[in-house]
Design a protein around this motif. Structure first.
Motif, PDB file in Angstrom:
ATOM      1  N   VAL A   1       2.384  10.773  -5.490  1.00 24.56           N
ATOM      2  CA  VAL A   1       2.424  11.837  -4.483  1.00 24.56           C
ATOM      3  C   VAL A   1       3.698  11.776  -3.654  1.00 24.56           C
ATOM      4  O   VAL A   1       4.046  12.748  -2.998  1.00 24.56           O
ATOM      5  CB  VAL A   1       1.181  11.817  -3.572  1.00 24.56           C
ATOM      6  N   ASP A   2       4.381  10.643  -3.684  1.00 22.88           N
ATOM      7  CA  ASP A   2       5.695  10.553  -3.061  1.00 22.88           C
ATOM      8  C   ASP A   2       6.516   9.517  -3.839  1.00 22.88           C
ATOM      9  O   ASP A   2       5.981   8.687  -4.551  1.00 22.88           O
ATOM     10  CB  ASP A   2       5.620  10.207  -1.567  1.00 22.88           C
ATOM     11  N   GLU A   3       7.822   9.608  -3.719  1.00 22.86           N
ATOM     12  CA  GLU A   3       8.719   8.771  -4.515  1.00 22.86           C
ATOM     13  C   GLU A   3       8.632   7.289  -4.176  1.00 22.86           C
ATOM     14  O   GLU A   3       9.006   6.442  -4.973  1.00 22.86           O
ATOM     15  CB  GLU A   3      10.153   9.271  -4.380  1.00 22.86           C
ATOM     16  N   ASP A   4       8.140   6.947  -2.991  1.00 26.37           N
ATOM     17  CA  ASP A   4       8.064   5.546  -2.575  1.00 26.37           C
ATOM     18  C   ASP A   4       6.753   4.877  -2.981  1.00 26.37           C
ATOM     19  O   ASP A   4       6.605   3.672  -2.813  1.00 26.37           O
ATOM     20  CB  ASP A   4       8.230   5.440  -1.051  1.00 26.37           C
ATOM     21  N   SER A   5       5.824   5.626  -3.491  1.00 23.73           N
ATOM     22  CA  SER A   5       4.494   5.099  -3.787  1.00 23.73           C
ATOM     23  C   SER A   5       4.414   4.513  -5.190  1.00 23.73           C
ATOM     24  O   SER A   5       5.004   5.034  -6.136  1.00 23.73           O
ATOM     25  CB  SER A   5       3.456   6.207  -3.657  1.00 23.73           C
TER      26      SER A   5
END
Length: 189
Positions: A41-45
């Motif tokens: 859901v986000d690039e850091d996850s």
């Protein structure tokens, strides 16, 4: 939680860096048979979330870099007529509705328990959900021992070829059986 066998059967699509709006870290996994997809859901996850297949190309960015809204790579179509009620219209040799989990029918308008999500088949068989039922098919390179994909046994291509006098490998090489297939190894010298 998805079982490891189920994950192994999923079609894994790694987002390409050739699309300007897609970061190389995006992860997207789609299983059309189960009617679901998972993505970051986000690039850091490092975690993936599950969504119904109807969330593909629906105008809502669910995944990092909106990879689920990339109409060209998802092959989304808008020409399923009438429209898919609980699914997504995707290109598969023409427009076709792919249903959310627990929905079936040509237009994804019939409630249907997806028996495949409970992994009823042998671990070397593919499960196909049908309205009100399912069937199992052994994967290529496996023999259906009991019928119906209940017990799938490796087909020893090397032994079968030797028994029939057929050479699978070139001269000066020998056949090595592996689950579902075989390969050839050059002899020493």
């Amino acid at each position: 939680m998805l079982q490891p066998r189920l994950i192994a059967l999923m079609l894994i699509l790694a987002a390409s860096t050739t699309h300007a709006n897609v970061a190389p870290a995006d992860t997207f996994i789609m299983d059309l048979e189960l009617g679901m997809f998972a993505c970051q859901v986000d690039e850091d996850s490092d975690h993936l979330l599950l969504f119904n297949i109807s969330s593909i190309c629906d105008g809502v960015d669910n995944c990092a870099s909106a990879v689920d809204e990339d109409v060209s790579s998802m092959e989304c179509r808008e020409d399923c007529r009438p429209a898919c009620e609980h699914g997504a219209c995707l290109n598969n040799k023409g427009s076709q509705c792919y249903c959310d989990c627990d929905w079936g029918g040509e237009l994804c308008d019939i409630p249907d328990v997806n028996e495949c999500k409970n992994s009823p088949c042998h671990n070397m068989a593919y499960c196909t959900n049908t309205l009100g039922s399912y069937y199992c098919t052994c994967l290529p390179g496996f023999i259906d021992v009991m019928g119906g994909g209940i017990m799938c046994m490796d087909r020893d291509e090397c032994q079968l070829a030797a028994d029939s006098g057929t050479a699978l490998c070139a001269d000066n090489a020998h056949c090595v059986n592996v689950p579902g297939s075989f390969y050839c190894v050059c002899n020493d010298g």
